[in-house]
Scaffold this active site. Structure first.
Site, PDB file in Angstrom:
ATOM      1  N   LYS A  46       0.836  -1.217   0.000  1.00  0.00           N
ATOM      2  CA  LYS A  46       0.000   0.000   0.000  1.00  0.00           C
ATOM      3  C   LYS A  46       0.866   1.260   0.000  1.00  0.00           C
ATOM      4  CE  LYS A  46      -1.748   1.607   3.999  1.00  0.00           C
ATOM      5  NZ  LYS A  46      -1.434   3.022   4.288  1.00  0.00           N
ATOM      6  N   ASN A  47       1.813   1.335   0.940  1.00  0.00           N
ATOM      7  CA  ASN A  47       2.559   2.585   1.089  1.00  0.00           C
ATOM      8  C   ASN A  47       3.471   2.879  -0.099  1.00  0.00           C
ATOM      9  OD1 ASN A  47       1.258   3.014   3.460  1.00  0.00           O
ATOM     10  ND2 ASN A  47       2.987   2.475   4.796  1.00  0.00           N
ATOM     11  N   ARG A 116      -3.396  11.019   4.430  1.00  0.00           N
ATOM     12  CA  ARG A 116      -2.204  11.832   4.665  1.00  0.00           C
ATOM     13  C   ARG A 116      -1.214  11.732   3.500  1.00  0.00           C
ATOM     14  NH1 ARG A 116       1.411  14.056   8.361  1.00  0.00           N
ATOM     15  NH2 ARG A 116       3.520  13.327   8.052  1.00  0.00           N
ATOM     16  N   CYS A 140      -4.784  13.116  12.705  1.00  0.00           N
ATOM     17  CA  CYS A 140      -5.177  11.772  12.345  1.00  0.00           C
ATOM     18  C   CYS A 140      -5.195  10.926  13.600  1.00  0.00           C
ATOM     19  CB  CYS A 140      -4.250  11.225  11.270  1.00  0.00           C
ATOM     20  SG  CYS A 140      -3.187   9.914  11.739  1.00  0.00           S
ATOM     21  N   ARG A 145       1.145  14.149  13.539  1.00  0.00           N
ATOM     22  CA  ARG A 145       1.753  13.912  12.230  1.00  0.00           C
ATOM     23  C   ARG A 145       1.949  15.196  11.415  1.00  0.00           C
ATOM     24  NH1 ARG A 145      -0.670   8.372   9.827  1.00  0.00           N
ATOM     25  NH2 ARG A 145       1.387   8.196   8.940  1.00  0.00           N
ATOM     26  N   PRO A 146       2.855  16.053  11.855  1.00  0.00           N
ATOM     27  CA  PRO A 146       3.095  17.306  11.129  1.00  0.00           C
ATOM     28  C   PRO A 146       3.800  17.080   9.784  1.00  0.00           C
ATOM     29  CG  PRO A 146       4.693  17.042  12.902  1.00  0.00           C
ATOM     30  CD  PRO A 146       3.735  15.888  13.003  1.00  0.00           C
ATOM     31  N   VAL A 147       3.891  18.162   8.989  1.00  0.00           N
ATOM     32  CA  VAL A 147       4.591  18.075   7.700  1.00  0.00           C
ATOM     33  C   VAL A 147       5.736  19.093   7.633  1.00  0.00           C
ATOM     34  CG1 VAL A 147       2.714  17.064   6.344  1.00  0.00           C
ATOM     35  CG2 VAL A 147       2.821  19.551   6.621  1.00  0.00           C
ATOM     36  N   ASP A 148       6.224  19.515   8.819  1.00  0.00           N
ATOM     37  CA  ASP A 148       7.255  20.550   8.848  1.00  0.00           C
ATOM     38  C   ASP A 148       8.536  20.136   8.117  1.00  0.00           C
ATOM     39  OD1 ASP A 148       7.291  18.692  11.028  1.00  0.00           O
ATOM     40  OD2 ASP A 148       8.939  19.834  11.916  1.00  0.00           O
ATOM     41  N   LEU A 149       8.882  18.844   8.171  1.00  0.00           N
ATOM     42  CA  LEU A 149      10.122  18.412   7.512  1.00  0.00           C
ATOM     43  C   LEU A 149       9.981  18.474   5.984  1.00  0.00           C
ATOM     44  CD1 LEU A 149      11.036  15.356   9.772  1.00  0.00           C
ATOM     45  CD2 LEU A 149      12.012  17.657   9.843  1.00  0.00           C
ATOM     46  N   ASP A 333       3.936   0.004  12.200  1.00  0.00           N
ATOM     47  CA  ASP A 333       2.691  -0.522  11.637  1.00  0.00           C
ATOM     48  C   ASP A 333       2.408  -1.959  12.085  1.00  0.00           C
ATOM     49  OD1 ASP A 333       2.279   1.870  10.402  1.00  0.00           O
ATOM     50  OD2 ASP A 333       2.787   1.202   8.388  1.00  0.00           O
ATOM     51  N   VAL A 355       7.651   5.850  17.448  1.00  0.00           N
ATOM     52  CA  VAL A 355       7.468   6.581  16.182  1.00  0.00           C
ATOM     53  C   VAL A 355       6.268   7.526  16.237  1.00  0.00           C
ATOM     54  CG1 VAL A 355       7.179   6.359  13.681  1.00  0.00           C
ATOM     55  CG2 VAL A 355       8.595   4.706  14.914  1.00  0.00           C
ATOM     56  N   ARG A 425      -8.865   0.224   4.232  1.00  0.00           N
ATOM     57  CA  ARG A 425      -7.841   1.159   3.752  1.00  0.00           C
ATOM     58  C   ARG A 425      -6.567   0.414   3.346  1.00  0.00           C
ATOM     59  NH1 ARG A 425      -5.773   4.812   7.880  1.00  0.00           N
ATOM     60  NH2 ARG A 425      -4.335   5.079   6.177  1.00  0.00           N
TER      61      ARG A 425
HETATM   62  C1  UD1 Z   1       4.641   6.426   6.720  1.00  0.00           C
HETATM   63  C2  UD1 Z   1       3.655   5.318   6.446  1.00  0.00           C
HETATM   64  C3  UD1 Z   1       3.026   4.820   7.744  1.00  0.00           C
HETATM   65  C4  UD1 Z   1       4.115   4.428   8.733  1.00  0.00           C
HETATM   66  C5  UD1 Z   1       5.118   5.564   8.914  1.00  0.00           C
HETATM   67  C6  UD1 Z   1       6.311   5.173   9.772  1.00  0.00           C
HETATM   68  C7  UD1 Z   1       2.839   5.944   4.242  1.00  0.00           C
HETATM   69  C8  UD1 Z   1       1.684   6.381   3.423  1.00  0.00           C
HETATM   70  N1  UD1 Z   1       2.612   5.835   5.554  1.00  0.00           N
HETATM   71  O1  UD1 Z   1       3.895   7.506   7.266  1.00  0.00           O
HETATM   72  O2  UD1 Z   1       2.220   3.672   7.435  1.00  0.00           O
HETATM   73  O3  UD1 Z   1       3.521   4.142   9.979  1.00  0.00           O
HETATM   74  O4  UD1 Z   1       5.638   5.959   7.624  1.00  0.00           O
HETATM   75  O5  UD1 Z   1       6.932   4.044   9.263  1.00  0.00           O
HETATM   76  O6  UD1 Z   1       3.896   5.658   3.731  1.00  0.00           O
HETATM   77  N2  UD1 Z   1       7.198  13.811  11.424  1.00  0.00           N
HETATM   78  C9  UD1 Z   1       7.455  15.110  11.758  1.00  0.00           C
HETATM   79  N3  UD1 Z   1       7.485  16.056  10.781  1.00  0.00           N
HETATM   80  C10 UD1 Z   1       7.288  15.732   9.457  1.00  0.00           C
HETATM   81  C11 UD1 Z   1       7.026  14.393   9.134  1.00  0.00           C
HETATM   82  C12 UD1 Z   1       6.980  13.442  10.128  1.00  0.00           C
HETATM   83  O7  UD1 Z   1       7.644  15.426  12.929  1.00  0.00           O
HETATM   84  O8  UD1 Z   1       7.327  16.632   8.613  1.00  0.00           O
HETATM   85  C13 UD1 Z   1       7.123  12.798  12.496  1.00  0.00           C
HETATM   86  C14 UD1 Z   1       5.738  12.151  12.598  1.00  0.00           C
HETATM   87  O9  UD1 Z   1       4.874  12.915  13.380  1.00  0.00           O
HETATM   88  C15 UD1 Z   1       6.065  10.824  13.235  1.00  0.00           C
HETATM   89  C16 UD1 Z   1       7.447  10.506  12.653  1.00  0.00           C
HETATM   90  O10 UD1 Z   1       7.969  11.718  12.153  1.00  0.00           O
HETATM   91  O11 UD1 Z   1       6.152  10.943  14.616  1.00  0.00           O
HETATM   92  C17 UD1 Z   1       7.454   9.485  11.548  1.00  0.00           C
HETATM   93  O12 UD1 Z   1       6.542   9.880  10.555  1.00  0.00           O
HETATM   94  P1  UD1 Z   1       6.781   9.559   9.024  1.00  0.00           P
HETATM   95  O13 UD1 Z   1       7.927   8.611   8.886  1.00  0.00           O
HETATM   96  O14 UD1 Z   1       6.828  10.818   8.265  1.00  0.00           O
HETATM   97  O15 UD1 Z   1       5.449   8.772   8.661  1.00  0.00           O
HETATM   98  P2  UD1 Z   1       4.550   8.968   7.385  1.00  0.00           P
HETATM   99  O16 UD1 Z   1       5.397   9.193   6.184  1.00  0.00           O
HETATM  100  O17 UD1 Z   1       3.434   9.888   7.662  1.00  0.00           O
END
Ligand code: UD1
Length: 459
Positions: A46-47, A116, A140, A145-149, A333, A355, A425
């Site tokens: 899926k991912n 997301r 969620c 789950r921010p997108v700052d990075l 997961d 995580v 999903r």
């Molecule tokens: C992806 C997977 C999800 C899996 C996760 C971790 C997809 C669609 N989803 O989610 O199934 O559980 O990887 O293996 O591929 N974070 C920040 N800032 C950011 C981005 C992330 O602080 O900009 C934090 C998140 O809040 C979290 C951690 O980093 O605590 C890991 O998140 P991330 O690896 O980004 O997960 P996703 O890509 O959302």
């Protein structure tokens, strides 16, 4: 911006296979304690599929994606691409994609808020068009789950990023069309940020270096797909990825890797029902952390062929501690499904979730089935019990629903799971696959008795 790229096609209709999922009014009824047997076919990841679909925005030529699982999340990503002007045609598990005429027009919030991963279109849109508008995905069930990075990385590559009224507006600064290569250190190895920035860098000017990058197999799959389109990427699968931008990508025919989380869930189905079952196709290396933990509990997993593994059950499972970590560590997961297995082991286990901050919602439901689990912050203390008993339960998120299915397979009596939209999903044909192994389960219309749930589960 090229005029052809600016054009927003009139092709905005959503193919029938991508029609939005209706609210699920059915429940999954499981009659537990059946022994399973046989081989199960593992679907495409899926991912990987989601991000590779986003990656098709990078290229104006036709792309063919194979082994794409039929899932609600994949359908939603299809709707988002369609709204951006992409033409999609699905036949079985093959998806033909044509993104020759796309626009930067905003992906609909209702869709982005449900998925997301759809935010990840920001990278390819910005790289290809020089501009993108994508709604913030919002909260969620498993944490903020921010997108700052993602945003900081794109800024380092020369993007101006503003957030207005809940939408991220990004464009390449100084009237330039292309992003600039940059050296980017990720504060944490985010899967999504690594993928967004890797896609953005494929069409940037110069070299981009991603440090502390995520090493998940899905990141490698995306890199391989981008390489099949002509991108220059080295180091995917390590914590340092180097991307040399090219001016254009070309058509590709690509097959998605098998889903390691689905495979891990079936290994646990074998372990929890004390059944010998085979899984194919799989990439055994992707399952190393889960296999190591199963061995630590007394079960075994043998490799019968390069892409096939077999679970050898243990008569008695012993407790083990586990900590979720980025790959190659134990996958977050798999935390909820593995917790179900630990509930039936001998002794006490401590699970540490590192995580995501809010990924213990399955605990209350497992306890309702007779498990003995206490949560303290990001720790769960699981005291093994001899048996679980079937009960009506509510799925709270995707992997929590898998945990409840496993509990139902092992429990005495009947388990009824509500809120199946979470399960749909991420697991393709789960019931049919389990039935093929001899499990007794059926999706049925909810009966009034299932409304008889504790208030706590319904809020
Ligand atoms: C992806 C997977 C999800 C899996 C996760 C971790 C997809 C669609 N989803 O989610 O199934 O559980 O990887 O293996 O591929 N974070 C920040 N800032 C950011 C981005 C992330 O602080 O900009 C934090 C998140 O809040 C979290 C951690 O980093 O605590 C890991 O998140 P991330 O690896 O980004 O997960 P996703 O890509 O959302």
């Amino acid at each position: 911006m090229h005029p052809e790229d600016r054009a927003i096609t009139s092709h905005l209709s959503i193919p029938s296979s991508f029609a939005p999922a209706e609210e699920d009014k059915t429940v999954l009824r499981i009659w537990g304690r059946q022994t399973l047997q046989g081989q199960v076919k593992i679907s495409g990841a899926k991912n990987s599929a989601l991000v590779v679909m986003a990656g098709t925005l990078l290229c104006a030529d036709d792309c063919l994606l194979r082994n794409v699982p039929s899932l609600v999340d994949v359908a939603r990503m299809g709707e988002i691409l369609t709204a951006l002007g992409v033409k999609l045609k699905r036949q079985g598990n093959t998806l033909a994609v044509n993104a020759s005429h796309i626009g930067e027009s905003k992906a609909p919030y209702e869709l982005v808020s449900q998925l997301r991963a759809s935010f990840f279109v920001i990278g390819p849109l910005l790289a290809r068009l020089g501009a993108a508008r994508v709604p913030l995905p919002g909260g969620c069930a498993i944490g903020a789950r921010p997108v700052d990075l993602h945003v900081r990385g794109l800024q380092a590559m020369g993007a101006d990023v503003q957030i207005e009224h809940g939408t991220v507006h990004a464009y390449v600064k100084g009237g330039k069309r292309r992003l600039q290569g940059a050296r980017i250190y990720l504060d944490c190895p985010s899967v999504g940020a690594t993928e967004t920035l890797m896609m953005a860098a494929t069409l940037a000017e110069g070299e981009t270096i991603l440090e502390n990058a995520a090493q998940e197999p899905e990141v490698v799959d995306l890199a391989n797909f981008c390489r099949a389109m002509g991108a220059k990427i080295q180091g995917a699968g390590t914590n340092k990825i180097v991307i040399t931008g090219v001016s254009k990508l070309h058509a590709a025919d690509y097959s998605i890797i098998p889903d390691r989380i689905e495979a891990g869930t079936f290994l646990l189905a074998g372990a929890i029902t004390q059944s010998e079952i085979s899984l194919a196709p799989v990439i055994p290396d992707h399952l190393a952390a889960v296999i190591a933990k199963l061995r630590g509990m007394g079960a075994d997993v043998v490799t019968d062929a390069p892409n096939q593994v077999r679970l050898i059950p243990a008569q008695k499972l012993v407790a083990t501690d586990l900590k979720t970590l980025p790959f190659p560590g134990f996958p977050t997961d798999m935390q909820a499904p593995f917790m179900t297995l630990l509930t039936l082991s001998e002794g006490n286990s401590v699970i540490t979730e590192t995580v995501f901050e809010n990924r213990m919602q399955h605990v209350a439901e497992l306890n309702r089935m007779g498990a003995d689990i206490t949560v303290k912050g990001n720790l769960a203390i699981v005291r093994g019990v001899p048996r679980l008993s079937g009960a009506p339960v509510v799925a709270t998120d995707l992997r929590a629903s898998a945990a409840l299915v496993l509990a139902g397979l092992a429990a005495d009596g009947v388990t009824t799971i509500q809120q199946l939209q979470h399960l749909d999903r991420g697991y393709e044909n789960l019931e049919a696959k389990l039935q093929g192994l001899g499990a007794k389960l059926k999706r049925v219309e909810a009966e009034p008795e299932t409304a008889d749930l504790p208030v706590q589960s319904l809020v």
